[in-house]
Motif scaffolding. Structure first.
Motif, PDB file in Angstrom:
ATOM      1  N   THR A  56       0.997  -0.663  -0.400  1.00 14.02           N
ATOM      2  CA  THR A  56       0.132  -0.198  -0.024  1.00 14.02           C
ATOM      3  C   THR A  56       1.566   1.461   0.180  1.00 14.02           C
ATOM      4  O   THR A  56       0.948   2.099  -0.955  1.00 14.02           O
ATOM      5  N   ILE A  57       1.770   1.201   0.820  1.00 13.28           N
ATOM      6  CA  ILE A  57       2.788   2.453   0.760  1.00 13.28           C
ATOM      7  C   ILE A  57       3.846   2.912  -0.733  1.00 13.28           C
ATOM      8  O   ILE A  57       3.784   3.774  -0.830  1.00 13.28           O
ATOM      9  N   PRO A  59       3.360   0.580  -4.098  1.00 12.10           N
ATOM     10  CA  PRO A  59       2.129   0.112  -4.779  1.00 12.10           C
ATOM     11  C   PRO A  59       2.623   0.249  -6.399  1.00 12.10           C
ATOM     12  O   PRO A  59       3.161   1.040  -7.156  1.00 12.10           O
ATOM     13  N   HIS A  60       3.158  -1.601  -7.031  1.00 15.46           N
ATOM     14  CA  HIS A  60       4.058  -1.835  -8.053  1.00 15.46           C
ATOM     15  C   HIS A  60       3.435  -2.565  -8.348  1.00 15.46           C
ATOM     16  O   HIS A  60       3.812  -4.219  -7.957  1.00 15.46           O
ATOM     17  N   ARG A 125       7.994   2.596   6.045  1.00 12.67           N
ATOM     18  CA  ARG A 125       7.820   3.728   4.597  1.00 12.67           C
ATOM     19  C   ARG A 125       9.827   3.169   4.037  1.00 12.67           C
ATOM     20  O   ARG A 125       9.986   3.132   3.062  1.00 12.67           O
ATOM     21  N   PHE A 142      12.392  -3.135 -13.358  1.00 15.20           N
ATOM     22  CA  PHE A 142      12.580  -0.801 -14.032  1.00 15.20           C
ATOM     23  C   PHE A 142      12.995  -1.329 -14.478  1.00 15.20           C
ATOM     24  O   PHE A 142      13.783  -0.660 -15.910  1.00 15.20           O
TER      25      PHE A 142
ATOM     26  N   PRO B 354      18.596   2.970  -6.370  1.00 19.34           N
ATOM     27  CA  PRO B 354      18.251   2.432  -5.043  1.00 19.34           C
ATOM     28  C   PRO B 354      17.924   3.349  -4.976  1.00 19.34           C
ATOM     29  O   PRO B 354      17.807   4.386  -3.582  1.00 19.34           O
ATOM     30  N   PRO B 357      14.999   7.470  -5.074  1.00 17.78           N
ATOM     31  CA  PRO B 357      13.767   7.319  -4.155  1.00 17.78           C
ATOM     32  C   PRO B 357      14.326   7.771  -2.524  1.00 17.78           C
ATOM     33  O   PRO B 357      13.164   8.349  -2.311  1.00 17.78           O
ATOM     34  N   LEU B 358      15.788   7.562  -2.101  1.00 15.43           N
ATOM     35  CA  LEU B 358      16.182   7.742  -1.212  1.00 15.43           C
ATOM     36  C   LEU B 358      16.490   9.023  -0.550  1.00 15.43           C
ATOM     37  O   LEU B 358      16.281  10.006   0.121  1.00 15.43           O
ATOM     38  N   PRO B 362      11.107  14.167  -3.828  1.00 17.53           N
ATOM     39  CA  PRO B 362      10.005  14.428  -2.595  1.00 17.53           C
ATOM     40  C   PRO B 362       9.850  13.375  -1.743  1.00 17.53           C
ATOM     41  O   PRO B 362       9.015  11.793  -2.234  1.00 17.53           O
ATOM     42  N   TYR B 363       9.226  14.074  -0.216  1.00 17.95           N
ATOM     43  CA  TYR B 363       8.751  12.529   1.183  1.00 17.95           C
ATOM     44  C   TYR B 363       7.837  12.436  -0.111  1.00 17.95           C
ATOM     45  O   TYR B 363       6.759  13.327  -0.014  1.00 17.95           O
ATOM     46  N   GLY B 364       7.468  11.118  -0.250  1.00 16.55           N
ATOM     47  CA  GLY B 364       5.547  11.051  -0.061  1.00 16.55           C
ATOM     48  C   GLY B 364       5.670   8.965  -0.593  1.00 16.55           C
ATOM     49  O   GLY B 364       6.503   8.417   0.096  1.00 16.55           O
ATOM     50  N   TRP B 365       4.739   8.394  -0.555  1.00 15.04           N
ATOM     51  CA  TRP B 365       4.096   7.409  -0.819  1.00 15.04           C
ATOM     52  C   TRP B 365       2.750   6.898  -1.553  1.00 15.04           C
ATOM     53  O   TRP B 365       2.905   8.027  -1.885  1.00 15.04           O
ATOM     54  N   GLY B 366       2.443   5.708  -1.361  1.00  8.55           N
ATOM     55  CA  GLY B 366       1.646   5.592  -2.114  1.00  8.55           C
ATOM     56  C   GLY B 366       1.498   5.285  -3.644  1.00  8.55           C
ATOM     57  O   GLY B 366       2.214   6.053  -4.502  1.00  8.55           O
ATOM     58  N   ARG B 367       0.105   5.619  -4.656  1.00  7.33           N
ATOM     59  CA  ARG B 367      -0.135   5.746  -6.234  1.00  7.33           C
ATOM     60  C   ARG B 367       1.000   6.510  -6.573  1.00  7.33           C
ATOM     61  O   ARG B 367       1.994   6.200  -7.728  1.00  7.33           O
ATOM     62  N   PHE B 369       3.701   8.273  -5.915  1.00  4.82           N
ATOM     63  CA  PHE B 369       5.214   8.102  -5.447  1.00  4.82           C
ATOM     64  C   PHE B 369       5.707   7.189  -6.442  1.00  4.82           C
ATOM     65  O   PHE B 369       6.411   6.774  -6.785  1.00  4.82           O
ATOM     66  N   ALA B 370       4.842   6.092  -6.453  1.00  6.53           N
ATOM     67  CA  ALA B 370       5.523   4.740  -7.148  1.00  6.53           C
ATOM     68  C   ALA B 370       5.141   5.049  -8.188  1.00  6.53           C
ATOM     69  O   ALA B 370       5.546   4.160  -9.247  1.00  6.53           O
ATOM     70  N   MET B 373       8.358   6.043  -9.758  1.00  5.66           N
ATOM     71  CA  MET B 373       9.323   5.073  -9.916  1.00  5.66           C
ATOM     72  C   MET B 373       9.458   4.679 -11.032  1.00  5.66           C
ATOM     73  O   MET B 373       9.791   3.978 -12.269  1.00  5.66           O
ATOM     74  N   GLU B 374       7.821   3.789 -11.211  1.00  2.00           N
ATOM     75  CA  GLU B 374       6.989   3.415 -12.714  1.00  2.00           C
ATOM     76  C   GLU B 374       7.974   3.589 -13.628  1.00  2.00           C
ATOM     77  O   GLU B 374       7.780   2.579 -14.787  1.00  2.00           O
TER      78      GLU B 374
END
Lengths: 178, 522
Positions: A56-57, A59-60, A125, A142, B354, B357-358, B362-367, B369-370, B373-374
């Motif tokens: 959920t944090i 999601p890929h 996270r 990726f 690696p 995202p570190l 910017p700070y984030g999460w969920g769809r 943020f992902a 990266m996609e």
């Protein structure tokens, strides 16, 4: 996944397992049709909850469960080495309430937003980001090709193969060294 | 390699083996001067550099505890790691990305050119550009900087092609693959760059200049260098005459040692250099060494930084190729009508999977943020490197609430951003977004302010001893045989990545020290 001998000698508390999906990036690098990650602190049920939290944090959807399982294994190792981490994680899981794993994603996001400032969430996270993108499964997913020294760099393997924009004039670029 | 006795009071002790300390060690030893070089870290090699990003980070980075405060974003986003530099033989030249531009002549006259900027502690440099230029020329030859002395530029990578196309759409003129201390062809016995994209992890080709495999082996070959690794200096001692005479350090076995010294040069990177001077307080110097002005640790600068990423609908594979080989230099001008004083560069940037995202996003999460990266394959990147305003209260202090492995107070890094910094960052991020949008970016993502890699000005050179810590040779105003030899001495940061300037100043300082020693003045 291979485990250090030390881990084998401990009592196993739980297990995360899965099948290697044909055609997935994992299939390219997996040694067999199934994978399993041993745990020493979390029960199988707790680990399954953490898997859903991690998914959920970050999601890929098409990234194999095995990559997320390595995240859970890393957290399990931290919890095994530090009693405060173990307690914090266990109470964090309990704090998500019953039925978390079965809820739709939008509900899970809402629940996680409520606990976002907590050490539990922030640990989940950070650890997910730290571990997930270092896995061979993520590299494959990726398309990241990683270190290039062993293959002679990217000099002759596509560092300048972009063709959808004009080439840079030689004055502002430079000659190939080969 | 020389073995210098602990009781040899004729030795020069240099603390830190990076751009400043490593270069100085070579320059002094080749003139016949015996040098003890103390390095807190271990010694790696082209063979031992890890190519696993997390491992390489742990192998090279200074990870001893520090604290931080102030309103800058680094304090919020990266609390345990306010600054990112190395702890290894070769110092930060092992992980640097090798951009080697010069400061502009006017940047050495910040106070005169910018005027009185409220809330800033600007001063002019105590040396002229003409004086510095002589040493820039030697430094560029030493480092093999591209686009200087007939050395060709590096070939353009995919990531740079995107930057170039966008920059040209906006009408920028000075856009090229940079003045890089990376070999575009074999040079000085080192190989050419094969575009690995692993500059930050240590260049396994040795194509990137680092004191680890240039200045330090050259110094060892003179027979005058005693390099002591895993040796952490904790205190500089002085005699009743007020001159420094020994360095206390912890060796690789954890034993406390005392090395006598004729002269001491501190080059531990701006945070540790200031900390060591402050830790060396005594009844004679209760504020710390060389600190009668109270300026040690103050005026800390770290450049305005911040990445901007753009997602395109076609692949870029930005990770293929030298990390930072590309620059737009048109904004390195002082045009107050932009809403701020000072200038900035826009430099190419890519980060491995690696690391992005570190520290890159910017700070984030969920769809959301992902989804960034996609698009990793289709991501282009660059960042701003701009001049920040020195402020008296942006400073390194000792934090007695947190202790290091030796029980000593750690450094606290305090930064409150000046409004000029914020205006510059906003302008730069706007320009970078426009560049990408001009060539069809689907989405532009402004990154956070990463941990500071350029640490400067905490023992700045000043004409007036009240305004700084050292004179134009990095010699402390208070103590004639105590020198500072790293980025701490920069009077103001300008918009140039600091390594070339640090090397140029170290070359100049070596001449001065050698002359003063011969004349019996130190």
């Amino acid at each position: 996944m291979t485990l250090p001998r030390r881990e084998f000698l401990k009592a196993t508390s739980g297990l995360l397992t899965g099948l290697v999906v044909a055609g997935s990036p994992l299939a390219l690098i997996a040694r067999g049709p199934v994978w399993a990650v041993d745990l020493t602190v979390f029960t199988s049920s707790e680990a399954a909850t953490l898997m859903i939290v991690a998914r959920t944090i970050i999601p890929h959807d098409k990234l194999d469960d095995a990559a997320y399982a390595l995240v859970i294994q890393a957290i399990d190792r931290d919890a095994a080495n530090d009693e405060t981490v173990r307690k914090m994680m266990k109470s964090g899981i309990a704090g998500l309430g019953s039925g978390f794993t079965g809820k739709p994603e939008s509900d899970r996001v809402e629940i996680l937003k409520e606990v976002e400032p907590s050490e539990f969430f922030q640990t989940m996270r950070l650890k997910t980001i730290q571990v997930l993108y270092t896995t061979p499964m993520a590299y494959a997913y990726f398309g990241y090709e990683g270190e290039a020294f062993s293959k002679g760099g990217y000099l002759t393997r596509g560092f300048n193969d972009l063709r959808w924009l004009p080439e840079v004039p030689l004055d502002d670029s430079g000659p190939m060294p080969l | 390699m020389a073995k210098i006795d602990f009781s040899d009071g004729n030795a020069v002790v240099i603390i830190g083996s990076g751009a400043g300390g490593g270069t100085l060690a070579h320059e002094l030893t080749r003139r016949g001067i015996k040098v003890v070089l103390l390095e807190a870290g271990k010694r790696q090699s082209l063979e031992s550099f890890s190519q696993v990003p997390g491992e390489a980070f742990a192998q090279l980075t200074w990870l001893d505890p520090r604290t931080q405060s102030g309103d800058w974003r680094g304090a919020r986003d990266f609390p345990p790691l306010p600054v990112w530099h190395c702890k290894t033989v070769g110092g930060t030249t092992v992980h640097w990305t090798a951009a080697a531009p010069r400061l502009q002549p006017w940047e050495l006259r910040a106070k005169s050119i910018y005027g009185n900027v409220a809330g800033a502690s600007l001063i002019d440099w105590p040396l002229s550009y003409a004086e510095l230029e002589k040493y820039y020329e030697i430094a560029e030859t030493r480092l093999g900087v591209t686009r200087r002395n007939g050395i060709p530029g590096l070939p353009a990578s995919n990531n740079f092609k995107v930057m170039y196309a966008g920059a040209k759409k906006l009408g920028y003129k000075q856009v090229h693959t940079g003045h890089m201390a990376i070999n575009s062809r074999s040079y000085d016995g080192r190989a050419f760059c094969i575009q690995q994209g692993f500059c930050i992890q240590g260049c396994k080709m040795g194509a990137k200049w680092s004191t680890l495999y240039t200045e330090i082996p050259s110094a060892e070959a003179t027979g005058n260098l005693d390099l002591r690794i895993e040796s952490t200096a904790t205190r500089i001692e002085h005699g009743e005459d007020g001159r420094v005479n020994a360095v206390i350090y912890h060796d690789s076995q954890g034993r406390e040692q005392r090395q006598k010294a004729r002269l001491v040069c501190v080059a531990g990177n701006a945070v540790e250099t200031a900390r060591l001077l402050l830790l060396s307080e005594s009844s004679k110097f209760p504020q710390g060494l060389a600190n009668s002005s109270g300026q040690v640790g103050r005026n800390y600068c770290h450049h305005i930084t911040g990445s901007v990423w753009a997602i395109f609908d076609k692949p870029i594979y930005s990770w293929r190729g030298a990390t930072l080989a590309g620059v737009v230099e048109d904004e390195v001008v002082n045009q107050p009508e932009r809403g701020f004083v000072g200038g900035y560069r826009m430099e190419l940037l890519t980060l491995d999977l690696p690391t992005l995202p570190l520290v890159g996003l910017p700070y984030g999460w969920g769809r959301d943020f992902a989804s960034i990266m996609e698009n990793y394959r289709n991501l282009a990147g660059m960042f701003i490197n701009g001049e920040d305003m020195p402020r008296s209260d942006n400073r390194i202090t000792l934090n007695s609430n947190v202790k290091d492995a030796f029980g000593l107070p750690v450094a606290n890094v305090h930064v409150d951003e000046h409004s000029n910094d914020q205006a510059m960052r906003k302008h730069a991020k706007g320009q970078m977004a426009k560049m990408y949008e001009a060539i069809g970016a689907q989405r532009v993502i402004p990154g956070p302010t990463p941990p500071a890699t350029h640490n400067m000005c905490t023992a700045r050179m000043s004409a007036d001893p009240k305004d700084g810590v050292t004179n134009a040779w990095g010699q402390t105003h208070d103590i004639k045989n105590l020198f500072v030899s790293d980025g701490s001495v920069l009077t103001t940061p300008g918009a140039a990545n600091p390594t070339l300037t640090i090397v140029a100043l170290a070359l100049r300082q070596a001449e001065h020290i050698s002359g003063e020693m011969k004349a019996g003045k130190v």
